[in-house]
Design a protein around this motif. Structure first.
Motif, PDB file in Angstrom:
ATOM      1  N   UNK A 175       0.826  -1.216   0.000  1.00  0.00           N
ATOM      2  CA  UNK A 175       0.000   0.000   0.000  1.00  0.00           C
ATOM      3  C   UNK A 175       0.856   1.260   0.000  1.00  0.00           C
ATOM      4  N   UNK A 176       1.976   1.239   0.700  1.00  0.00           N
ATOM      5  CA  UNK A 176       2.852   2.409   0.734  1.00  0.00           C
ATOM      6  C   UNK A 176       3.392   2.734  -0.657  1.00  0.00           C
ATOM      7  N   UNK A 177       3.615   1.703  -1.479  1.00  0.00           N
ATOM      8  CA  UNK A 177       4.045   1.926  -2.866  1.00  0.00           C
ATOM      9  C   UNK A 177       2.969   2.722  -3.601  1.00  0.00           C
ATOM     10  N   UNK A 178       1.691   2.365  -3.396  1.00  0.00           N
ATOM     11  CA  UNK A 178       0.599   3.088  -4.049  1.00  0.00           C
ATOM     12  C   UNK A 178       0.511   4.533  -3.551  1.00  0.00           C
ATOM     13  N   UNK A 179       0.991   4.771  -2.336  1.00  0.00           N
ATOM     14  CA  UNK A 179       1.007   6.121  -1.783  1.00  0.00           C
ATOM     15  C   UNK A 179       2.246   6.892  -2.236  1.00  0.00           C
ATOM     16  N   UNK A 180       3.204   6.178  -2.847  1.00  0.00           N
ATOM     17  CA  UNK A 180       4.401   6.828  -3.376  1.00  0.00           C
ATOM     18  C   UNK A 180       5.641   6.676  -2.519  1.00  0.00           C
ATOM     19  N   UNK A 189      -0.779  16.044   0.383  1.00  0.00           N
ATOM     20  CA  UNK A 189       0.153  16.653  -0.559  1.00  0.00           C
ATOM     21  C   UNK A 189      -0.604  17.527  -1.553  1.00  0.00           C
ATOM     22  N   UNK A 190       0.004  18.650  -1.917  1.00  0.00           N
ATOM     23  CA  UNK A 190      -0.665  19.610  -2.807  1.00  0.00           C
ATOM     24  C   UNK A 190      -0.999  19.020  -4.172  1.00  0.00           C
ATOM     25  N   UNK A 191      -0.318  17.962  -4.594  1.00  0.00           N
ATOM     26  CA  UNK A 191      -0.593  17.359  -5.903  1.00  0.00           C
ATOM     27  C   UNK A 191      -1.733  16.345  -5.849  1.00  0.00           C
ATOM     28  N   UNK A 192      -2.224  16.022  -4.676  1.00  0.00           N
ATOM     29  CA  UNK A 192      -3.286  15.014  -4.541  1.00  0.00           C
ATOM     30  C   UNK A 192      -4.655  15.676  -4.471  1.00  0.00           C
ATOM     31  N   UNK A 250      -7.863  15.995  -1.615  1.00  0.00           N
ATOM     32  CA  UNK A 250      -8.427  17.250  -1.105  1.00  0.00           C
ATOM     33  C   UNK A 250      -9.955  17.205  -1.195  1.00  0.00           C
ATOM     34  N   UNK A 251     -10.467  16.779  -2.327  1.00  0.00           N
ATOM     35  CA  UNK A 251     -11.922  16.692  -2.508  1.00  0.00           C
ATOM     36  C   UNK A 251     -12.535  15.679  -1.539  1.00  0.00           C
ATOM     37  N   UNK A 252     -11.850  14.563  -1.334  1.00  0.00           N
ATOM     38  CA  UNK A 252     -12.331  13.530  -0.419  1.00  0.00           C
ATOM     39  C   UNK A 252     -12.465  14.090   0.996  1.00  0.00           C
ATOM     40  N   UNK A 253     -11.426  14.748   1.487  1.00  0.00           N
ATOM     41  CA  UNK A 253     -11.469  15.279   2.852  1.00  0.00           C
ATOM     42  C   UNK A 253     -12.502  16.393   2.997  1.00  0.00           C
ATOM     43  N   UNK A 254     -12.660  17.212   1.974  1.00  0.00           N
ATOM     44  CA  UNK A 254     -13.703  18.251   2.015  1.00  0.00           C
ATOM     45  C   UNK A 254     -15.081  17.611   2.121  1.00  0.00           C
TER      46      UNK A 254
END
Length: 159
Positions: free
Chosen positions: A37-42, A131-134, A138-142
């Motif tokens: 999973x961490x790989x999918x997170x980068x 992260x600003x690129x995700x 951002x939409x999910x948390x909003x």
């Protein structure tokens, strides 16, 4: 019907397709799935490096929760405390990731709900960093009621 099983109650959080998810605390048998999973997170980790991080999170009072279906972990979240002289104690949700095969099924919402419930026992201020690129994050948390509060730059120095 299938449902996410929320560990604090038996009430379904969301109906999902052909999968039953249990939200629970991390245990050592989950380590291999968390590395993936961490790989999918980068982030690239070995089992040892991730195990050391998990130990450090728990030693500092934090906790890791996972979404498990039939012995495979499809998502994880980390709940920690950030303590600052000026800002005081804040609960933080970090390192949320849901496997690409399980996104859109309510797994992320279930993980956030569990982390929030756990953090609310110790603080009344919760925040999340993404992260600003995700932009999807951002939409999910909003959509979960979080609001944007500030922008920062992060500087790193290896010592």
């Amino acid at each position: 019907m299938f449902k996410i099983i929320y560990s604090r109650s038996s009430e379904p959080l969301d109906i999902v397709k052909n999968m039953n998810f249990e939200i629970r605390k991390y245990n050592d048998s989950d380590l291999g799935d968390l590395v993936d999973l961490m790989v999918q997170l980068g982030y690239q980790h070995t089992e040892r490096s991730l195990s050391e991080n998990i130990y450090a999170v728990r030693e500092s009072g934090g906790e890791i929760f996972v979404a498990d279906s039939m012995g495979k972990v499809y998502g994880c979240i980390c709940a920690i405390f950030d303590i600052r002289l000026a800002a005081g104690v804040n609960g933080e949700i970090v390192s949320l990731v849901v496997d690409s095969s399980a996104r859109g099924m309510g797994v992320g919402k279930g993980l956030v709900a569990e982390a929030e419930s756990w953090l609310k026992q110790k603080t009344n201020s919760l925040r999340v960093r993404a992260n600003s690129v995700r932009s999807e994050a951002h939409d999910f948390y909003k959509s979960l009621g979080y609001s944007f509060s500030k922008t920062q730059s992060v500087f790193t120095k290896n010592v």
